[in-house]
Design an enzyme around this catalytic site. Sequence first.
Site, PDB file in Angstrom:
ATOM      1  N   ARG A  97      45.649  -4.930 117.697  1.00 42.12           N
ATOM      2  CA  ARG A  97      46.484  -4.810 118.893  1.00 42.12           C
ATOM      3  C   ARG A  97      46.424  -3.397 119.469  1.00 42.12           C
ATOM      4  NH1 ARG A  97      52.170  -5.922 116.889  1.00 42.12           N
ATOM      5  NH2 ARG A  97      51.290  -4.811 115.111  1.00 42.12           N
ATOM      6  N   LYS A 108      58.121   5.598 115.618  1.00 40.07           N
ATOM      7  CA  LYS A 108      57.101   5.020 114.756  1.00 40.07           C
ATOM      8  C   LYS A 108      55.740   5.703 114.908  1.00 40.07           C
ATOM      9  CE  LYS A 108      55.327   0.452 113.402  1.00 40.07           C
ATOM     10  NZ  LYS A 108      53.885   0.611 113.619  1.00 40.07           N
ATOM     11  N   ALA A 276      55.984  -7.942 116.937  1.00 39.13           N
ATOM     12  CA  ALA A 276      56.169  -9.130 116.097  1.00 39.13           C
ATOM     13  C   ALA A 276      57.631  -9.427 115.803  1.00 39.13           C
ATOM     14  CB  ALA A 276      55.408  -8.979 114.779  1.00 39.13           C
ATOM     15  N   PHE A 385      49.294   6.360  97.271  1.00 41.32           N
ATOM     16  CA  PHE A 385      49.933   7.642  97.539  1.00 41.32           C
ATOM     17  C   PHE A 385      49.705   8.545  96.329  1.00 41.32           C
ATOM     18  CE2 PHE A 385      51.911   5.506 100.983  1.00 41.32           C
ATOM     19  CZ  PHE A 385      52.473   6.457 101.835  1.00 41.32           C
TER      20      PHE A 385
END
Length: 559
Positions: A97, A108, A276, A385
């Site tokens: 997208r 974000k 979404a 991580f």
Amino acid sequence: MKKYKSDIEIAQACKMKKITEIAKLAGVEDKYLEQYGNYKAKVDYQLLFDMKKKEDGKLVLVTAITPTPAGEGKTTTSVGLADGLRKIGKNAMLALREPSLGPVFGIKGGAAGGGYAQLVPMEDINLHFTGDFHAIGAANNLLAAMLDNHIQQGNELGIDPKAVTWKRAVDMNDRQLRHIVSGIGGKLQGVPREDGFDITVASEVMAVLCLASDIPDLKKRLGSIIVGYTYGGKPVTAHDLKAEGAMAALLKDALKPNLVQTLEGTPAFVHGGPFANIAHGCNSITATKMAMKLADYTITEAGFAADLGAEKFLDIKCRMAKLKPSAVVMVATVRALKYHGGVAKADLGTENLEALEKGLPNLLQHVENITKVYKLPCVVAINAFPTDTKKELALVEKKCKELGVNAVLSEHWAKGGAGAVKLAEELVRICEQTNKFTYSYSLGGSIEDKLADICKKIYHADGVVLTDNAKKQAKQLTELGFDKMPICMAKTQYSFSDDPSLLGAPKGFTVTVRNLKVSAGAGFIVALTGDIMTMPGLPKRPAAENIDVDKNGKISGLF
């Protein structure tokens, strides 16, 4: 402590290939290519019709656990996985997208991946790109203008101003525009009425663009959009206002998929961008199908967690486009799972097996939905991580294996495609398995039946409750013949439930549907739950405060 480069620094250091080289690598002939500068282009959808006899490649969905402030990394994993597949000699492409300016300037950030698993040109993709979102906003607002003009100019259709459902749109988080009054200032300034804005990614025009197959289908879908109701309760459509032709003219170029590349030169389509949590959360069907014709493996991603993006990808997009996925990748991080287990964000870097075990049911429930409800093969990608410990990773792997699913540590953020080779190898293995893909509900049931199936099977709720308003709307939509459409749930992304504070895998709750509306052009019914809104707001310190551009046009602060 090792200092890592920022995403934008990594992206700006990349020596990109000309888009003509990327097109050649993807198998796109020059006659289909419409260049937007040296590093991005649109691809004519005629390519898809010219390749219709070619066999489709495998389709892989990347989804994730319930999002947390710790981060999960679906887009980063999607990019790294595609690069990893190419590392092991597979012909892979991405179909993702486009980012919305709302999150880019909000909290974000962008949506072009991160670290050494990114799409480039990163700044272009995260900002105006090829203008698709502007075209969608313009088409949306043209319809709004024609609607209000019709009412002002005599209202031949008998539209009830208090029953107008169509809102204006802007691609920005702007809470000030959620509820407004328009048409004030006197008789010549329009008919006064309550109005409002949606963010562009929540516009039905966005959904229509992502689901349309060509210009005739686009026009048909646009014409079917319901903008409001007459005084007698009859739906009024864009076709009634004679608006679909002009709207399609604004969208004719936006309908063409955009071609870019990863840092490692893997071809990627980036096209369409519905959220979404308030829309269906998937890139365009055209881009997905085009990638499946050009590549042996198409990696796509659906927004937020598997209860939202994956559910809509599988129950709406795959159903409408007759797509059958080969496998699903479920992205998780040890940090996010510990957050679901009750650990504060500041303490996520410390080993905590007890909290990890407490948070693991969130991952396991998402995985089980994929394997047991949709009956698809699944691999868990642990987005690595530096603070992850061997004991923590071993616990995740053990719990996943108990469900018959492998968990693979993926280091694509730090190492690019080389860090995703093991994930790519496991994906290739499970893609060879036969699957009996099915949907979570049948279209033949009532609106209430479909809502109950999603809430019970996917969210693991005890049931669904419709407010009196929603019951009235369900009855009206059924009488109008829309009850056999799929359902697009608008729900918080932060929980399986409609309460964002319920982390992990909550039990003993019901989901309340407060509003139902039909998106007749898109072909689904939107069910709004909880406090979900179609126009987000900016945080106290928006990311926009840190974004700048120097005298040479070099952008900084994007992430």
